[in-house]
Design a protein around this motif. Structure first.
Motif, short mmCIF file in Angstrom:
data_model
loop_
_atom_site.label_atom_id
_atom_site.label_comp_id
_atom_site.label_asym_id
_atom_site.label_seq_id
_atom_site.Cartn_x
_atom_site.Cartn_y
_atom_site.Cartn_z
N TRP A 129 0.81 -1.22 0.00
CA TRP A 129 0.00 0.00 0.00
C TRP A 129 0.85 1.27 0.00
O TRP A 129 2.04 1.25 0.26
CB TRP A 129 -0.95 0.00 1.18
N LEU A 130 0.15 2.37 -0.32
CA LEU A 130 0.72 3.71 -0.31
C LEU A 130 0.00 4.54 0.74
O LEU A 130 -1.23 4.47 0.86
CB LEU A 130 0.54 4.38 -1.68
N THR A 131 0.76 5.34 1.48
CA THR A 131 0.14 6.22 2.45
C THR A 131 0.93 7.52 2.55
O THR A 131 2.13 7.55 2.26
CB THR A 131 0.02 5.55 3.83
N GLY A 132 0.26 8.58 2.95
CA GLY A 132 0.86 9.90 2.94
C GLY A 132 2.08 10.04 3.84
O GLY A 132 2.10 9.52 4.96
N VAL A 133 3.08 10.76 3.36
CA VAL A 133 4.29 11.03 4.13
C VAL A 133 4.04 12.12 5.17
O VAL A 133 4.44 12.00 6.33
CB VAL A 133 5.44 11.45 3.19
N ASN A 134 3.37 13.18 4.76
CA ASN A 134 3.18 14.35 5.62
C ASN A 134 1.84 14.38 6.32
O ASN A 134 1.67 15.13 7.29
CB ASN A 134 3.36 15.63 4.80
N SER A 135 0.88 13.59 5.83
CA SER A 135 -0.46 13.60 6.41
C SER A 135 -1.21 12.37 5.94
O SER A 135 -0.78 11.66 5.03
CB SER A 135 -1.23 14.86 5.97
N TRP A 136 -2.33 12.10 6.58
CA TRP A 136 -3.26 11.07 6.11
C TRP A 136 -4.64 11.69 6.04
O TRP A 136 -5.08 12.29 7.03
CB TRP A 136 -3.28 9.87 7.06
N PRO A 137 -5.41 11.50 4.90
CA PRO A 137 -4.99 10.86 3.65
C PRO A 137 -3.85 11.62 2.99
O PRO A 137 -3.48 12.68 3.46
CB PRO A 137 -6.29 10.88 2.84
N GLY A 161 -15.14 12.50 -0.52
CA GLY A 161 -14.59 12.52 0.82
C GLY A 161 -14.72 11.21 1.55
O GLY A 161 -14.72 11.16 2.78
N ALA A 162 -14.83 10.10 0.80
CA ALA A 162 -15.04 8.78 1.41
C ALA A 162 -14.08 7.77 0.77
O ALA A 162 -13.25 8.11 -0.07
CB ALA A 162 -16.48 8.34 1.22
N TRP A 163 -14.21 6.51 1.21
CA TRP A 163 -13.43 5.42 0.63
C TRP A 163 -14.03 4.98 -0.70
O TRP A 163 -15.24 4.97 -0.87
CB TRP A 163 -13.44 4.21 1.56
N SER A 164 -13.16 4.58 -1.63
CA SER A 164 -13.54 3.77 -2.78
C SER A 164 -12.95 2.39 -2.55
O SER A 164 -11.77 2.26 -2.21
CB SER A 164 -13.00 4.35 -4.09
N ASN A 165 -13.76 1.35 -2.73
CA ASN A 165 -13.31 -0.03 -2.48
C ASN A 165 -13.68 -0.93 -3.65
O ASN A 165 -14.82 -0.89 -4.12
CB ASN A 165 -13.96 -0.61 -1.22
N THR A 166 -12.75 -1.71 -4.11
CA THR A 166 -13.01 -2.77 -5.09
C THR A 166 -12.62 -4.08 -4.45
O THR A 166 -11.46 -4.29 -4.10
CB THR A 166 -12.21 -2.56 -6.38
N LEU A 167 -13.60 -4.98 -4.28
CA LEU A 167 -13.37 -6.27 -3.63
C LEU A 167 -13.31 -7.36 -4.69
O LEU A 167 -14.24 -7.50 -5.50
CB LEU A 167 -14.48 -6.57 -2.62
N THR A 168 -12.22 -8.13 -4.69
CA THR A 168 -11.99 -9.14 -5.72
C THR A 168 -11.70 -10.49 -5.07
O THR A 168 -10.65 -10.65 -4.42
CB THR A 168 -10.80 -8.76 -6.62
N PRO A 169 -12.58 -11.47 -5.22
CA PRO A 169 -12.26 -12.82 -4.73
C PRO A 169 -11.05 -13.38 -5.50
O PRO A 169 -10.98 -13.27 -6.72
CB PRO A 169 -13.52 -13.63 -5.02
N THR A 204 -11.15 1.25 -11.07
CA THR A 204 -10.57 2.56 -11.35
C THR A 204 -11.12 3.55 -10.33
O THR A 204 -12.33 3.74 -10.26
CB THR A 204 -10.89 3.03 -12.78
N HIS A 205 -10.24 4.13 -9.55
CA HIS A 205 -10.65 5.06 -8.50
C HIS A 205 -10.05 6.44 -8.76
O HIS A 205 -9.11 6.58 -9.54
CB HIS A 205 -10.16 4.58 -7.13
N THR A 206 -10.58 7.44 -8.08
CA THR A 206 -10.02 8.78 -8.10
C THR A 206 -9.55 9.15 -6.71
O THR A 206 -10.32 9.09 -5.75
CB THR A 206 -11.05 9.82 -8.58
N GLY A 207 -8.27 9.49 -6.61
CA GLY A 207 -7.73 9.98 -5.35
C GLY A 207 -7.81 11.50 -5.33
O GLY A 207 -7.11 12.18 -6.08
N ALA A 208 -8.70 12.03 -4.51
CA ALA A 208 -8.92 13.48 -4.47
C ALA A 208 -7.79 14.16 -3.70
O ALA A 208 -7.48 13.79 -2.57
CB ALA A 208 -10.26 13.78 -3.81
N GLY A 209 -7.18 15.15 -4.34
CA GLY A 209 -6.12 15.90 -3.70
C GLY A 209 -4.80 15.17 -3.58
O GLY A 209 -3.92 15.58 -2.82
#
Length: 250
Positions: A129-137, A161-169, A204-209
């Motif tokens: 995974w990827l996560t913010g260096v200076n803040s979360w999100p 302003g919420a989660w996007s989730n793709t669930l794949t068996p 396909t998701h959009t990461g806002a900001g």
């Protein structure tokens, strides 16, 4: 308009005054599992912020302790063992890349991928995974199994302003599968993220900001937490190979 003589003096082709700048691609991580010295030139042990995160495992690996982060034949193995003490139930291993991921105008396209054998029993919580260096999100989860054979591809936050989730068996997560994310700048502040498993686009998701926000790349073997409890009473493993990180100017 410059004449041919002036173009030549300026070091430009006589047929045109300027050439288009070709796209540049930079491969930042490849072949990093060949040896411990190579690995340690590209990766750090533990989390960027310390030795624990959300679950019940304490990360104990280091350059002098390979019981929980080990290399063999180009394969990285993160090992979790039951442990009771100091409020933790396991000792385990997590690593993060020294190279940060930063989508911006200079490098608007990034690709992150790897092959993984992921545990999926109750209480096992592997992630790539990827996560913010200076803040979360920001956060982008490329691989995440939470105690079942379903991979979670997650992005926080989206334009709502919420989660996007793709669930794949996944059929047999413990076999080798390839997990990949392609991140591309979309407008002035957002990033489009495509999630692939075994070469097939799953979401396909959009990461806002996300533009201009540096992110850590983490390979994490946490336990319990969101994956449920009690967890395994025996040693379990999370394995990776063919780790890849690249960026492009177009």
């Amino acid at each position: 308009m410059l004449g041919a003589g002036l173009l030549a003096a300026a070091g430009l082709p006589a047929t045109r005054a300027a050439a288009a700048t070709p796209a540049s691609t930079s491969v930042l991580i490849s072949g990093s599992l060949a040896s411990y010295s190579t690995f340690e030139s590209k990766w750090n042990y533990l989390y960027p912020w310390g030795d624990s995160h959300n679950g019940s495992a304490l990360m104990v690996a280091s350059s002098s302790n390979h019981n929980h982060v080990s290399l063999s034949g180009g394969v990285l193995t993160l090992t979790s063992t039951p442990y009771v003490g100091d409020g933790f139930n396991y000792h385990s291993g997590t690593v993060y890349a020294k190279q940060q991921v930063l989508v911006d105008s200079s490098w608007p396209s990034w690709e992150v991928s790897g092959d993984f054998q992921a545990p999926s029993a109750k209480g096992t919580w592997p992630a790539f995974w990827l996560t913010g260096v200076n803040s979360w999100p920001p956060e982008s989860d490329i691989l995440e199994f939470k105690g079942s054979a379903t991979n979670w591809s997650n992005t926080y936050k989206n334009t709502s302003g919420a989660w996007s989730n793709t669930l794949t068996p996944i059929s047999d997560p413990g076999a080798w599968h390839t997990y990949r994310a392609v991140l591309k700048k979309s407008g002035s502040s957002n990033v489009q993220i495509q999630y692939f498993i075994d070469g097939v686009l799953k979401g396909t998701h959009t990461g806002a900001g996300f533009v201009g926000q540096p992110m850590w790349l983490i390979i994490d073997y946490q336990m319990e937490g969101s994956s449920g409890s009690p967890g395994p009473t025996t040693t379990t493993y999370f394995r990776a190979r063919n780790l890849y990180l690249a960026r492009s100017s177009s």
